[in-house]
Motif scaffolding. Sequence first.
Motif: not given
Length: 341
Positions: A3-30
């Motif tokens: 859980l600690k590592q996941n929280i760290y990941f979100i704080k370090k990495v997540i921006t709107f562009k990255r969040f949106w890219n992840t969302l549409i990439a997995f949506s395309a797969y679905l």
Amino acid sequence: MFLKQNIYFIKKVITFKRFWNTLIAFSAYLFSLIFRKVIVWGYPPILFIEPTDICNLKCPLCPSGNGTLKRAKGYMSLSVFKKVIDESKDKTSLLVLWNQGEPFLNKDFLEMVRYASDHKLFSLVSTNANIMPDAEELVKSGLDSLIISIDGATQETYNKYRVNGDLETVISNVKKIVVAKRKLKSITPFINWQFLVMKHNEHELEEIKKIAKETGVDNVIFKTVQIYQKSDIKEFLPINPKFRRYKIEGDNFELKFGVKNRCYRIWTKPVVNWNGEMSICCFDKDIEFSVGNINDESLIKIWKNEKFNKVRKQILKERSAIPLCRNCGEGVKLEIERKNV
């Protein structure tokens, strides 16, 4: 700790562009699964980057270690690495810095990590830890997560698979990183002890948990082993069926859960090998499907090209017709247990 590592990941990495890219990439797969039609959107949210396909050990089930890897051997240059990062840094979130080979053999490895960290990318590396850079320099590099492969509680069981490896050296190197983290007051890299459960070491699981706690790692991961031929069944597969990813019938083996017509890896996490050649996934160890080289064209162009989509189309239609897919981890529970230490 996960859980600690996941929280760290979100704080370090997540921006709107990255969040949106992840969302549409997995949506395309679905949507590809729903409509049985190849749809690819955005950049890969996860990238495997191979620093080298050369290794210092001779692990018998590893194509690099046992000498069966057919492609050329070498080291990724810093310039190729930066080219990949520069193109994908605003969209990609996670860098997995290995494929075949021992990453720390690349002299530019820490500089690669620093470059990725400077761009707020989460970096993950897997190592046999028999050779390591200076512990404090490793911590300062910005590496986020470190998987240490230690498959034995004694030198005898460890060396049965990690041929030419030294267990005391590995544990010593891990302890140095733990000390360096405390000295520098850093929570990273998160240290994960990964243990491949095999016939010769399946009796050591409880002992490994004890040693891991004494060593000071964050987590222990018990994982099933991948085999390649009939002789591997008696040599390496655990006696206990719950520690296997395969079902056995006589001298034959196949994945417990079959081969379904899907694969999230090929829609979300391609591999850039040391020479810039891209693989469709980490199971395409010899680049049987040549889709392009980032030295010749952009990553995104290769990611969406006709060659890549031809494989995706085959996966949606009949994945079992692709030989390498019949021994892939897609849809298979590879981990037996994850335990916070």
